[in-house]
Motif scaffolding. Structure first.
Motif, PDB file in Angstrom:
ATOM      1  N   MET A  44      38.911  44.411  39.363  1.00  0.00           N
ATOM      2  CA  MET A  44      37.812  43.827  40.105  1.00  0.00           C
ATOM      3  C   MET A  44      37.781  44.437  41.504  1.00  0.00           C
ATOM      4  O   MET A  44      38.805  44.562  42.160  1.00  0.00           O
ATOM      5  CB  MET A  44      37.984  42.315  40.191  1.00  0.00           C
ATOM      6  CG  MET A  44      36.864  41.657  40.952  1.00  0.00           C
ATOM      7  SD  MET A  44      36.945  39.859  41.057  1.00  0.00           S
ATOM      8  CE  MET A  44      37.365  39.398  39.420  1.00  0.00           C
ATOM      9  N   GLN A  45      36.583  44.796  41.937  1.00  0.00           N
ATOM     10  CA  GLN A  45      36.423  45.349  43.279  1.00  0.00           C
ATOM     11  C   GLN A  45      36.120  44.218  44.253  1.00  0.00           C
ATOM     12  O   GLN A  45      35.292  43.357  43.960  1.00  0.00           O
ATOM     13  CB  GLN A  45      35.297  46.365  43.304  1.00  0.00           C
ATOM     14  CG  GLN A  45      35.594  47.603  42.492  1.00  0.00           C
ATOM     15  CD  GLN A  45      34.477  48.624  42.605  1.00  0.00           C
ATOM     16  OE1 GLN A  45      33.416  48.355  43.125  1.00  0.00           O
ATOM     17  NE2 GLN A  45      34.737  49.813  42.111  1.00  0.00           N
ATOM     18  N   LEU A  46      36.794  44.218  45.398  1.00  0.00           N
ATOM     19  CA  LEU A  46      36.623  43.163  46.388  1.00  0.00           C
ATOM     20  C   LEU A  46      35.880  43.631  47.632  1.00  0.00           C
ATOM     21  O   LEU A  46      35.685  42.853  48.552  1.00  0.00           O
ATOM     22  CB  LEU A  46      37.980  42.572  46.769  1.00  0.00           C
ATOM     23  CG  LEU A  46      38.730  41.893  45.632  1.00  0.00           C
ATOM     24  CD1 LEU A  46      40.067  41.359  46.122  1.00  0.00           C
ATOM     25  CD2 LEU A  46      37.905  40.776  45.016  1.00  0.00           C
ATOM     26  N   SER A  48      32.315  45.784  49.011  1.00  0.00           N
ATOM     27  CA  SER A  48      30.989  46.249  48.636  1.00  0.00           C
ATOM     28  C   SER A  48      30.318  46.811  49.886  1.00  0.00           C
ATOM     29  O   SER A  48      30.525  46.303  50.986  1.00  0.00           O
ATOM     30  CB  SER A  48      30.174  45.087  48.069  1.00  0.00           C
ATOM     31  OG  SER A  48      28.898  45.509  47.637  1.00  0.00           O
ATOM     32  N   THR A  88      36.057  35.531  47.498  1.00  0.00           N
ATOM     33  CA  THR A  88      36.284  35.288  46.070  1.00  0.00           C
ATOM     34  C   THR A  88      36.065  33.824  45.698  1.00  0.00           C
ATOM     35  O   THR A  88      36.001  33.487  44.530  1.00  0.00           O
ATOM     36  CB  THR A  88      37.715  35.688  45.660  1.00  0.00           C
ATOM     37  OG1 THR A  88      38.649  34.961  46.476  1.00  0.00           O
ATOM     38  CG2 THR A  88      37.929  37.184  45.835  1.00  0.00           C
ATOM     39  N   CYS A  96      29.132  40.489  43.505  1.00  0.00           N
ATOM     40  CA  CYS A  96      30.229  39.606  43.912  1.00  0.00           C
ATOM     41  C   CYS A  96      31.250  39.410  42.784  1.00  0.00           C
ATOM     42  O   CYS A  96      30.942  39.611  41.606  1.00  0.00           O
ATOM     43  CB  CYS A  96      29.668  38.274  44.397  1.00  0.00           C
ATOM     44  SG  CYS A  96      28.936  37.253  43.100  1.00  0.00           S
ATOM     45  N   PRO A  97      32.490  39.016  43.133  1.00  0.00           N
ATOM     46  CA  PRO A  97      33.559  38.861  42.140  1.00  0.00           C
ATOM     47  C   PRO A  97      33.214  37.957  40.947  1.00  0.00           C
ATOM     48  O   PRO A  97      33.505  38.338  39.800  1.00  0.00           O
ATOM     49  CB  PRO A  97      34.735  38.320  42.959  1.00  0.00           C
ATOM     50  CG  PRO A  97      34.528  38.944  44.303  1.00  0.00           C
ATOM     51  CD  PRO A  97      33.027  38.895  44.507  1.00  0.00           C
ATOM     52  N   GLN A 118      31.047  39.986  38.665  1.00  0.00           N
ATOM     53  CA  GLN A 118      31.833  41.061  38.051  1.00  0.00           C
ATOM     54  C   GLN A 118      32.659  40.527  36.886  1.00  0.00           C
ATOM     55  O   GLN A 118      32.756  41.160  35.846  1.00  0.00           O
ATOM     56  CB  GLN A 118      32.795  41.676  39.074  1.00  0.00           C
ATOM     57  CG  GLN A 118      32.152  42.522  40.136  1.00  0.00           C
ATOM     58  CD  GLN A 118      33.211  43.095  41.064  1.00  0.00           C
ATOM     59  OE1 GLN A 118      34.159  43.754  40.618  1.00  0.00           O
ATOM     60  NE2 GLN A 118      33.060  42.826  42.355  1.00  0.00           N
ATOM     61  N   GLN A 119      33.230  39.358  37.089  1.00  0.00           N
ATOM     62  CA  GLN A 119      34.142  38.798  36.096  1.00  0.00           C
ATOM     63  C   GLN A 119      33.422  38.131  34.925  1.00  0.00           C
ATOM     64  O   GLN A 119      33.811  38.311  33.776  1.00  0.00           O
ATOM     65  CB  GLN A 119      35.065  37.786  36.759  1.00  0.00           C
ATOM     66  CG  GLN A 119      36.170  37.286  35.868  1.00  0.00           C
ATOM     67  CD  GLN A 119      37.180  36.451  36.643  1.00  0.00           C
ATOM     68  OE1 GLN A 119      36.997  36.143  37.804  1.00  0.00           O
ATOM     69  NE2 GLN A 119      38.267  36.118  35.984  1.00  0.00           N
ATOM     70  N   ASN A 120      32.352  37.383  35.222  1.00  0.00           N
ATOM     71  CA  ASN A 120      31.748  36.567  34.168  1.00  0.00           C
ATOM     72  C   ASN A 120      30.289  36.870  33.866  1.00  0.00           C
ATOM     73  O   ASN A 120      29.691  36.213  33.020  1.00  0.00           O
ATOM     74  CB  ASN A 120      31.866  35.093  34.558  1.00  0.00           C
ATOM     75  CG  ASN A 120      33.310  34.670  34.724  1.00  0.00           C
ATOM     76  OD1 ASN A 120      34.134  34.955  33.892  1.00  0.00           O
ATOM     77  ND2 ASN A 120      33.617  34.017  35.835  1.00  0.00           N
TER      78      ASN A 120
END
Length: 69
Positions: A1-3, A5, A22, A56-57, A60-62
């Motif tokens: 995951m990139q934090l 931007s 996050t 945003c995280p 990215q994740q979900n």
């Protein structure tokens, strides 16, 4: 995951790389180039999803719709 931007101001084109939270959405961001107050576009959860090079995280994740429900 990139934090991080890179945000690009739609008014002046100034770019700034910022660390994304996050645990919360960032609805507003003040451009460091021209002082314009950016806000998330309709349908986006935060300024990173609207103006950033990386969403945003939580997105990215979900995936879309996973942030700030």
């Amino acid at each position: 995951m990139q934090l991080e931007s890179t945000l690009t101001c739609p008014k002046c084109g100034f770019q700034a790389t910022e660390k994304m939270p996050t645990d919360a959405c960032q609805f507003f961001y003040v451009c460091k180039g021209c002082g314009e107050k950016l806000k998330a576009l309709p349908g986006d959860c935060c300024v990173f999803c609207s103006y950033g090079s990386v969403p945003c995280p939580p997105i990215q994740q979900n995936g879309r719709g996973a942030c700030c429900d």
